[in-house]
Design a protein around this motif. Structure first.
Motif, mmCIF file in Angstrom:
data_model
loop_
_atom_site.group_PDB
_atom_site.id
_atom_site.type_symbol
_atom_site.label_atom_id
_atom_site.label_comp_id
_atom_site.label_asym_id
_atom_site.label_seq_id
_atom_site.Cartn_x
_atom_site.Cartn_y
_atom_site.Cartn_z
ATOM 1 N N VAL A 29 -1.569 11.027 -11.788
ATOM 2 C CA VAL A 29 -2.518 10.777 -10.680
ATOM 3 C C VAL A 29 -2.453 9.318 -10.458
ATOM 4 O O VAL A 29 -2.571 8.918 -9.175
ATOM 5 C CB VAL A 29 -4.026 11.151 -11.498
ATOM 6 N N ARG A 31 -0.184 6.899 -10.981
ATOM 7 C CA ARG A 31 0.944 6.211 -10.648
ATOM 8 C C ARG A 31 0.779 4.545 -10.906
ATOM 9 O O ARG A 31 0.913 3.853 -9.718
ATOM 10 C CB ARG A 31 1.191 6.558 -9.240
ATOM 11 N N GLU A 37 6.361 9.688 -10.927
ATOM 12 C CA GLU A 37 5.674 10.743 -12.108
ATOM 13 C C GLU A 37 6.643 11.069 -13.297
ATOM 14 O O GLU A 37 6.270 10.905 -14.324
ATOM 15 C CB GLU A 37 5.219 12.058 -11.425
ATOM 16 N N ASN A 337 -4.603 20.162 -14.198
ATOM 17 C CA ASN A 337 -3.580 20.118 -13.037
ATOM 18 C C ASN A 337 -3.059 21.862 -12.737
ATOM 19 O O ASN A 337 -2.848 22.263 -13.829
ATOM 20 C CB ASN A 337 -2.417 19.232 -13.011
ATOM 21 N N TYR A 372 -9.676 16.102 -7.035
ATOM 22 C CA TYR A 372 -8.428 15.353 -6.611
ATOM 23 C C TYR A 372 -7.332 15.676 -7.559
ATOM 24 O O TYR A 372 -6.178 15.849 -7.315
ATOM 25 C CB TYR A 372 -8.589 13.806 -6.839
ATOM 26 N N ALA A 373 -7.732 15.885 -8.804
ATOM 27 C CA ALA A 373 -6.511 16.215 -9.778
ATOM 28 C C ALA A 373 -6.085 17.495 -9.934
ATOM 29 O O ALA A 373 -5.224 17.899 -10.687
ATOM 30 C CB ALA A 373 -6.984 15.572 -11.307
ATOM 31 N N LEU A 376 -0.722 18.401 -7.484
ATOM 32 C CA LEU A 376 0.030 17.218 -7.039
ATOM 33 C C LEU A 376 -0.009 17.135 -5.588
ATOM 34 O O LEU A 376 -0.033 16.140 -4.889
ATOM 35 C CB LEU A 376 1.342 17.419 -7.587
ATOM 36 N N THR A 378 -2.616 17.739 -3.558
ATOM 37 C CA THR A 378 -3.748 16.939 -3.278
ATOM 38 C C THR A 378 -3.708 15.354 -3.553
ATOM 39 O O THR A 378 -4.014 14.366 -2.713
ATOM 40 C CB THR A 378 -5.062 17.185 -4.063
ATOM 41 N N LEU A 379 -3.124 15.022 -4.548
ATOM 42 C CA LEU A 379 -2.684 13.652 -4.927
ATOM 43 C C LEU A 379 -1.990 13.282 -3.891
ATOM 44 O O LEU A 379 -1.994 11.755 -3.762
ATOM 45 C CB LEU A 379 -2.284 13.579 -6.200
ATOM 46 N N ARG A 382 -3.850 12.396 -0.730
ATOM 47 C CA ARG A 382 -4.568 11.332 -0.840
ATOM 48 C C ARG A 382 -3.928 9.813 -0.318
ATOM 49 O O ARG A 382 -4.526 9.225 0.263
ATOM 50 C CB ARG A 382 -5.498 11.204 -2.059
ATOM 51 N N ARG A 383 -2.759 9.720 -0.943
ATOM 52 C CA ARG A 383 -1.874 8.653 -0.389
ATOM 53 C C ARG A 383 -1.432 8.601 0.624
ATOM 54 O O ARG A 383 -1.768 7.320 1.363
ATOM 55 C CB ARG A 383 -0.622 8.330 -1.627
#
Length: 425
Positions: A29, A31, A37, A337, A372-373, A376, A378-379, A382-383
């Motif tokens: 999450v 990073r 990851e 997750n 969010y978590a 993967l 969704t993560l 977000r970035r």
């Protein structure tokens, strides 16, 4: 070894497995230092094997089980990137801008349609990584507020990944556990897919009413790009290959590999890509992360989680059991997750039949839109949003999730229950 020593050894293995799983997920999450990851996950897998928290045989069994899934994922990632190189997503953005006619409400319909199809055919990663930047550019081109359309990308990358076994890594795992054919899987999930997307759309129209009513400030301009017919035909041929491989009983990864090879050879011959770019699109660190995560999760399962969850998993395949399984899967996806949740729950539900396995899938694919978590995808989304200098509010994201997830999940399970009775397994 004395009984006391065995108890201490078991307790150590449980604590070590759970601790490393938490560490792997937190690092995935956050990073730290921008690390991939796999930087934490691979050593964690080595530790659980090296300390005996998981036997070497079980670790090898898990790697062998995930191997074909990893191969398929690699081929689909390459196929999606090559489609982007051919201009497919750029053409998709131009189509959305043209057909929305400067109306944000209509643009939302186009984004829902494009994201649903792309997620189903090219997997959720294509929607998050390749479509989201196109949607940002399309909204800017029209002068529309981007938020409803960008949020649609992340929600549909999860919800719209229910349809085909190739739409999500979780689906591939579920397909193997369910014993269903490719076509039967798609037939059973078609109605839940449509229902879940319809609920999402209804909530989005209401939730983002102010943004959609604000209108657009510019008309779509610019030269229309040419539709990449070769890429479209290759994707269509790959889909047909999935059906064919299912009928003759071979792994669908071969169809995905064939599609990637067709586009890859053509792109290399025309110098539209390079061998290094193709290799980069495979995303080897991410594949290593998935494998390592599978080993760590198996260690947690072997050291008590399976027994603990076994008491919570509803038995049977009636409507109440399907609702309970889907709800449990959704909760677990938001805690650890969705990929680990799938790996944990499939062995516990597979004995109850394909209906229970597909209920797990509804929970782990729709549920992650709550936090969010949760997934993967969704993560990653977000970035990408942050890279476009846009903010994602935790309160807003969670509220939207609370409005969409319970309703989508409930109605999708009802739809699955109806499909199981109408079509059978």
């Amino acid at each position: 070894m004395s009984r006391r020593d065995r108890v201490l050894s078991t307790s150590f293995a449980e604590a070590l497995s759970v601790g490393l799983l938490v560490l792997v997920l937190v690092c995935a999450v956050a990073r730290p230092f921008g690390w991939p990851e796999a930087v934490v996950a691979v050593p964690a897998a080595a530790v659980v094997v090296g300390t005996g928290a998981i036997s070497l045989d079980h670790a090898a069994e898990e790697v062998a089980r995930l191997g074909p899934v990893i191969g398929f994922l690699a081929a689909v990632l390459v196929l999606a990137q090559l489609c982007d190189d051919e201009g497919l997503f750029h053409a998709c953005g131009a189509w959305m801008a043209r057909t929305s006619a400067g109306r944000p409400g209509r643009l939302l319909v186009q984004v829902f349609a494009a994201a649903s199809v792309i997620t189903a055919v090219l997997s959720l990663d294509a929607t998050v990584v390749l479509l989201t930047p196109v949607v940002f550019a399309t909204a800017a081109r029209l002068g529309a507020r981007p938020k409803p359309h960008v949020y649609a990308c992340t929600h549909l990358s999860n919800t719209a990944s229910l349809l085909l076994p190739v739409s999500n890594l979780t689906n591939l795992l579920a397909l193997a556990a369910s014993g269903l054919s490719f076509t039967r899987f798609a037939a059973l999930m078609a109605l839940p897919w449509v229902v879940a997307i319809a609920v999402e759309y209804a909530v989005f129209r209401r939730f983002f009413a102010a943004d959609l009513d604000a209108g657009a400030t510019a008309a779509a301009t610019g030269e229309e790009p040419e539709m990449p017919l070769f890429a479209l035909l290759t994707v269509a041929g790959t889909l047909a290959g999935f059906v064919l491989t299912s009928v003759i009983g071979i792994d669908p990864a071969w169809a995905a590999l064939a599609g990637a090879l067709v586009l890859g050879v053509r792109a290399l011959a025309r110098r539209r890509t390079t061998p290094r770019a193709v290799l980069r699109s495979v995303s080897v660190p991410f594949l290593a992360f998935v494998l390592a995560l599978g080993v760590v999760v198996r260690a947690v399962v072997d050291n008590g989680l399976a027994d603990a969850l076994g008491d919570l998993v509803p038995s049977g395949h009636g409507l109440a059991a399907l609702l309970g399984i889907a709800a449990l899967a959704a909760v677990l996806a938001n805690v650890i997750n969705n990929l680990p949740a799938t790996l944990v729950l499939l062995p516990l539900t597979a004995p109850a039949g394909p209906g229970a396995v597909l209920a797990v899938l509804l929970g782990v694919n729709i549920g992650p839109n709550l936090t969010y978590a949760g997934s993967l995808a969704t993560l990653l989304w977000r970035r990408i949003v942050h890279a476009h200098d846009s903010a994602v509010g935790l309160k807003e994201f969670t509220l939207l999730g609370l409005l969409t997830v319970p309703a989508s999940l409930l109605l999708a399970v009802l739809a699955l229950w109806g499909s199981l009775h109408a079509i059978g397994v």
